[in-house]
Design an enzyme around this catalytic site. Structure first.
Site, mmCIF file in Angstrom:
data_model
loop_
_atom_site.group_PDB
_atom_site.id
_atom_site.type_symbol
_atom_site.label_atom_id
_atom_site.label_comp_id
_atom_site.label_asym_id
_atom_site.label_seq_id
_atom_site.Cartn_x
_atom_site.Cartn_y
_atom_site.Cartn_z
ATOM 1 N N GLU A 1 4.338 11.327 0.406
ATOM 2 C CA GLU A 1 3.156 10.658 -0.157
ATOM 3 C C GLU A 1 2.792 11.194 -1.534
ATOM 4 O O GLU A 1 2.460 10.432 -2.432
ATOM 5 C CB GLU A 1 1.920 10.955 0.721
ATOM 6 C CG GLU A 1 1.746 10.098 1.911
ATOM 7 C CD GLU A 1 0.468 10.462 2.662
ATOM 8 O OE1 GLU A 1 -0.292 9.547 2.949
ATOM 9 O OE2 GLU A 1 0.227 11.655 2.979
ATOM 10 N N CYS B 1 -9.491 -1.316 -2.389
ATOM 11 C CA CYS B 1 -10.430 -1.717 -3.432
ATOM 12 C C CYS B 1 -11.800 -1.116 -3.142
ATOM 13 O O CYS B 1 -12.228 -1.021 -1.999
ATOM 14 C CB CYS B 1 -10.604 -3.227 -3.575
ATOM 15 S SG CYS B 1 -9.074 -4.065 -3.983
ATOM 16 N N TRP C 1 -6.926 -2.113 -5.576
ATOM 17 C CA TRP C 1 -5.606 -1.863 -4.999
ATOM 18 C C TRP C 1 -4.993 -3.251 -4.854
ATOM 19 O O TRP C 1 -5.458 -4.068 -4.068
ATOM 20 C CB TRP C 1 -5.734 -1.178 -3.642
ATOM 21 C CG TRP C 1 -4.424 -0.720 -3.081
ATOM 22 C CD1 TRP C 1 -3.779 0.446 -3.362
ATOM 23 C CD2 TRP C 1 -3.613 -1.426 -2.127
ATOM 24 N NE1 TRP C 1 -2.606 0.514 -2.646
ATOM 25 C CE2 TRP C 1 -2.471 -0.625 -1.884
ATOM 26 C CE3 TRP C 1 -3.716 -2.648 -1.470
ATOM 27 C CZ2 TRP C 1 -1.468 -0.998 -1.006
ATOM 28 C CZ3 TRP C 1 -2.707 -3.024 -0.592
ATOM 29 C CH2 TRP C 1 -1.596 -2.198 -0.376
ATOM 30 N N LYS D 1 -6.579 5.116 0.297
ATOM 31 C CA LYS D 1 -7.018 5.890 1.457
ATOM 32 C C LYS D 1 -7.499 5.000 2.594
ATOM 33 O O LYS D 1 -7.360 5.330 3.761
ATOM 34 C CB LYS D 1 -8.139 6.829 1.038
ATOM 35 C CG LYS D 1 -8.510 7.776 2.134
ATOM 36 C CD LYS D 1 -8.975 9.091 1.636
ATOM 37 C CE LYS D 1 -9.096 10.079 2.752
ATOM 38 N NZ LYS D 1 -7.780 10.529 3.236
ATOM 39 N N ASN E 1 -13.394 -6.925 -2.140
ATOM 40 C CA ASN E 1 -12.446 -6.052 -1.447
ATOM 41 C C ASN E 1 -11.979 -6.800 -0.196
ATOM 42 O O ASN E 1 -12.810 -7.164 0.621
ATOM 43 C CB ASN E 1 -13.163 -4.749 -1.074
ATOM 44 C CG ASN E 1 -12.451 -3.938 -0.004
ATOM 45 O OD1 ASN E 1 -13.077 -3.250 0.787
ATOM 46 N ND2 ASN E 1 -11.145 -4.017 0.029
ATOM 47 N N GLY E 2 -10.675 -7.067 -0.112
ATOM 48 C CA GLY E 2 -10.166 -7.780 1.062
ATOM 49 C C GLY E 2 -9.154 -8.832 0.651
ATOM 50 O O GLY E 2 -8.632 -8.796 -0.466
ATOM 51 N N ARG F 1 -9.861 4.449 -2.942
ATOM 52 C CA ARG F 1 -9.580 3.171 -2.286
ATOM 53 C C ARG F 1 -8.569 2.323 -3.062
ATOM 54 O O ARG F 1 -8.146 1.264 -2.596
ATOM 55 C CB ARG F 1 -10.865 2.360 -2.123
ATOM 56 C CG ARG F 1 -11.931 3.087 -1.335
ATOM 57 C CD ARG F 1 -13.174 2.256 -1.226
ATOM 58 N NE ARG F 1 -12.938 1.062 -0.449
ATOM 59 C CZ ARG F 1 -12.989 0.991 0.872
ATOM 60 N NH1 ARG F 1 -13.306 2.066 1.558
ATOM 61 N NH2 ARG F 1 -12.750 -0.125 1.502
ATOM 62 N N LYS G 1 3.377 14.080 4.346
ATOM 63 C CA LYS G 1 2.601 14.705 3.259
ATOM 64 C C LYS G 1 3.461 14.831 2.013
ATOM 65 O O LYS G 1 3.030 14.519 0.913
ATOM 66 C CB LYS G 1 2.092 16.108 3.648
ATOM 67 C CG LYS G 1 0.966 16.190 4.616
ATOM 68 C CD LYS G 1 -0.364 15.690 4.107
ATOM 69 C CE LYS G 1 -0.573 14.240 4.256
ATOM 70 N NZ LYS G 1 -0.988 13.548 5.333
ATOM 71 N N GLU H 1 4.402 14.668 10.269
ATOM 72 C CA GLU H 1 3.258 14.730 9.358
ATOM 73 C C GLU H 1 3.598 15.557 8.107
ATOM 74 O O GLU H 1 3.216 15.190 6.986
ATOM 75 C CB GLU H 1 2.050 15.319 10.108
ATOM 76 C CG GLU H 1 0.803 15.553 9.285
ATOM 77 C CD GLU H 1 0.209 14.301 8.621
ATOM 78 O OE1 GLU H 1 0.637 13.176 8.933
ATOM 79 O OE2 GLU H 1 -0.670 14.480 7.761
ATOM 80 N N HIS I 1 22.075 13.448 15.924
ATOM 81 C CA HIS I 1 22.423 12.030 16.059
ATOM 82 C C HIS I 1 22.235 11.268 14.756
ATOM 83 O O HIS I 1 21.927 10.089 14.767
ATOM 84 C CB HIS I 1 21.600 11.404 17.189
ATOM 85 C CG HIS I 1 21.793 12.106 18.490
ATOM 86 N ND1 HIS I 1 22.948 12.009 19.221
ATOM 87 C CD2 HIS I 1 20.994 12.969 19.161
ATOM 88 C CE1 HIS I 1 22.846 12.770 20.304
ATOM 89 N NE2 HIS I 1 21.668 13.365 20.286
HETATM 90 C C1 G6P Z 1 -3.687 5.275 4.647
HETATM 91 C C2 G6P Z 1 -4.006 6.679 4.192
HETATM 92 C C3 G6P Z 1 -3.540 7.679 5.231
HETATM 93 C C4 G6P Z 1 -4.142 7.354 6.598
HETATM 94 C C5 G6P Z 1 -3.863 5.907 7.000
HETATM 95 C C6 G6P Z 1 -4.686 5.514 8.206
HETATM 96 O O1 G6P Z 1 -2.312 5.081 4.644
HETATM 97 O O2 G6P Z 1 -3.398 6.940 2.947
HETATM 98 O O3 G6P Z 1 -3.930 8.983 4.860
HETATM 99 O O4 G6P Z 1 -3.596 8.211 7.556
HETATM 100 O O5 G6P Z 1 -4.221 5.021 5.947
HETATM 101 O O6 G6P Z 1 -6.044 5.551 7.853
HETATM 102 P P1 G6P Z 1 -7.230 5.842 8.826
HETATM 103 O O7 G6P Z 1 -8.452 5.836 7.954
HETATM 104 O O8 G6P Z 1 -7.242 4.718 9.826
HETATM 105 O O9 G6P Z 1 -7.012 7.150 9.481
#
Ligand code: G6P
Length: 612
Positions: free
Chosen positions: A492, A2, A73, A607, A99-100, A27, A489, A485, A508
């Site tokens: 996501e 949020c 969010w 994010k 937010n929270g 956010r 990507k 990673e 396995h």
């Molecule tokens: C969310 C974001 C990711 C990020 C993760 C951890 O899931 O979408 O891109 O890696 O949070 O966030 P941080 O700000 O702690 O790296």
């Protein structure tokens, strides 16, 4: 999660709020809303993105010079118009953005219901604003006192701003566990979850600390107090961010811009921290605690998401170069599983945003056990940066795309410097090897530039595989976390199911999935495991999987086996993730674009994850 924004001053509040909300959409983008005060408290809210909110307000003259806005969010209640913020108290006099999460909202709600309150949404936030109203009616007419008393009854995390219909000259904001910045202008104030909605108007900001609240007034005065009602002297800081840093700069998407920024931000991250010719590395934060760090029996790395992947690379680097044991933990597991943490442990917390709730809580736990906390954050002044004893900023600049790219590569850059500096201190690396790696590190930005030139080749590949239902990413050693990673990507932003695996582990389980429809991406740039990875490629080929291999320039053996190769420049093996991740970022980006996905704001994600 949020984003919240508030304004009080002489300007037109609505455009400031809308622009601010768009900057905060990373956010969360489940719904958006504003409350504007101009005699009446006018409320506009809509499920969906801020653009949907704009549609319903289009053409209306919304003049007010005080207001609050929110982009959501969803946590409590589905993302519909009703649950969108701002929320209004029963009397219609107070509005709030939040937010929270208010964890004890159910019991407070039950109490308020007994006293006749009716709720029109499923949110915890509507409960909070009515609690504030109840305190105000029962105990004190002064809004800031009512907010403080109410917040002292609340368990959970929040950044809030409250507006009172009967007082157009004041906003009250508070935080605990969620970020909040106040921009201090000339007789005006901007309140937001981060500095991006503020930067255009003022560079002077105050970061509220946890358990603090602020009262900002139209006459330009403001106060900051703790929730225990102790007056604080707020420090006004100057923002280092500029407006262009948060704009797209000619790129179609933030994610693409951020992928392309990697050479520059890695160079920024290295600047002043090492010199290959003179053979030195100096991370300020590390040097400050060097004795304790040198004597650490163990490093624990705690992070979430992409930052956890960079933590895995950190494990390989620190164990390989500095010969100190490392454990990498998902922050959410670490904090709840009663881990063993000793005084002579160093806990490295990695976080782009510096606000991730689980990572922050993991730090809290480690601090209770007296471990030294080293924060690796991108956002300057963020909660994790401030909660750490020492640390290094990644200096990647604002990362807006929800899928992390440049933050990841700069985190790895810092972890490399940490591993090398400790290795040098401990004598676990020879002077000549150290220099070789440092020279190579200086060259990494140029090598990434070369990889970026492969963009159109990668786009062609993306077109071929855009309709795949599954992808497998395989790597060994330093390239195993890169495989994780790369898969993250893709899933996501394109919503294709993808898994990263250690190449040898494929036998396995995942091998059962391989058929002629399964693209398998091999990271085959590490020399030490080359022959082994060739065998793994053979195994996939024998089962008719489609092979996309990231190899070193000039490779001949894998070229004969793979359906497609992406040739990247050779580098030191310890630095290979910095190069091999880039084609995977581009592949995910182009596949998502071909599938018509919103790469900067993928569905359901946010994010900055400030809920547990
Ligand atoms: C969310 C974001 C990711 C990020 C993760 C951890 O899931 O979408 O891109 O890696 O949070 O966030 P941080 O700000 O702690 O790296």
């Amino acid at each position: 999660m949020c984003g919240i924004v508030g304004y009080i001053g002489n300007r037109d509040a609505f455009p400031i709020l809308i622009k601010g909300l768009k900057r905060l959409e990373y956010r969360g983008y489940d719904s958006a809303g504003v409350a504007l005060l101009n005699g009446d408290l006018a409320l506009y809210k809509k499920a969906g993105k801020v653009s949907e909110l704009e549609k319903i307000t289009n053409g209306q003259k919304l003049s007010a010079n005080i207001g609050i806005g929110h982009t959501r969010w969803a946590t409590h209640g589905e993302p519909n118009d009703n649950n969108a913020h701002p929320h209004i108290s029963q009397s219609g006099n107070l509005a709030i953005i939040h937010n929270g999460i208010i964890e004890n909202y159910a019991s407070i709600k039950a109490e308020l219901e007994k006293r006749g309150y009716k709720f029109s949404s499923d949110t915890d936030t509507e409960v909070l604003i009515n609690l504030i109203e109840e305190v105000r009616q029962k105990d004190t007419p002064i809004l800031e006192d009512a907010v403080r008393v109410a917040l002292n009854q609340v368990v959970g995390a929040y950044a809030i701003v409250v507006i009172d219909k009967n007082n157009p000259d004041q906003l009250v904001a508070a935080r605990k566990g969620s970020p909040l910045v106040i921009g201090v202008g000339d007789n005006e104030f901007f309140i937001a979850s981060d500095a991006s909605p503020i930067i255009e108007y003022t560079k002077n900001v105050v970061y509220l600390d946890d358990q603090e609240y602020a009262v900002v007034n139209r006459d330009g005065s403001f106060t900051v107090k703790t929730l225990a009602n102790i007056k604080m002297t707020p420090a006004i800081q100057e923002l280092e961010m500029s407006l262009e840093m948060i704009e797209k700069g000619g790129f179609e998407h933030f994610m693409l811009k951020e992928i392309y920024e990697q050479p520059k931000v890695i160079a920024d991250c290295l600047r002043g921290r090492m010199n290959a010719q003179q053979g030195w590395i100096k991370l300020g934060g590390l040097s400050e605690y060097i004795n304790r760090i040198d004597n650490a029996k163990r490093f624990l790395i705690s992070a979430c998401g992409t930052s956890w992947h960079s933590g895995l690379i950190g494990e390989y680097l620190i164990e390989d170069l500095a010969r100190v044991p490392v454990e990498v933990e998902y922050a959410s597991e670490f904090r709840y599983r009663n881990p063993i943490i000793n005084e002579d442990d160093v806990v490295i917390a990695i976080s782009q945003s510096g606000e991730t709730a689980d990572t922050l809580a993991a730090i809290g736990l480690a601090k209770q056990h007296r471990a030294l906390i080293y924060g690796i954050c991108n956002v300057i002044g963020s909660s994790i940066a401030r909660a750490s004893h020492a640390g290094s900023y990644t200096h990647a600049g604002p990362e807006i795309g929800v899928a992390s790219t440049k933050a990841f590569s700069t985190q790895i850059t810092i972890l490399t410097l940490i591993a090398l500096q400790i290795a040098q201190e401990k004598g676990t690396i020879s002077t000549s090897k150290l220099r070789e790696i440092l020279y190579e590190l200086e060259n990494i930005p140029k090598k990434i530039e070369e990889v970026l030139k492969l963009d159109s080749q990668i786009k062609e590949l993306a077109e071929i595989y855009k309709d795949a239902h599954n992808f497998l990413y395989l790597g060994r050693g330093y390239n195993f976390p890169v495989a994780l990673e790369g898969a993250l990507k893709l899933k996501e932003i394109s919503y294709i199911h993808a898994e990263g695996y250690p190449a040898a582990e494929m036998k396995h389980g995942p091998i059962a999935l391989i058929d002629e429809d399964m693209p398998v991406v091999f990271l085959a740039t590490n020399q030490s495991a080359y022959e082994k990875i060739v065998s793994n490629i053979q195994e996939v080929k024998a089962r008719k999987g489609k092979i996309i291999a990231v190899v070193h320039k000039g490779d001949t053996e894998i070229k004969k086996l793979a359906d497609h190769v992406i040739e990247v420049p050779e580098t030191e093996e310890v630095l290979s993730p910095l190069v091999s991740i880039v084609p995977l970022q581009l592949l995910a980006y182009h596949i998502a674009i071909f599938r018509g996905c919103n790469v900067d704001q993928p569905r359901n994600l946010a994010k900055s994850v400030t809920v547990e």
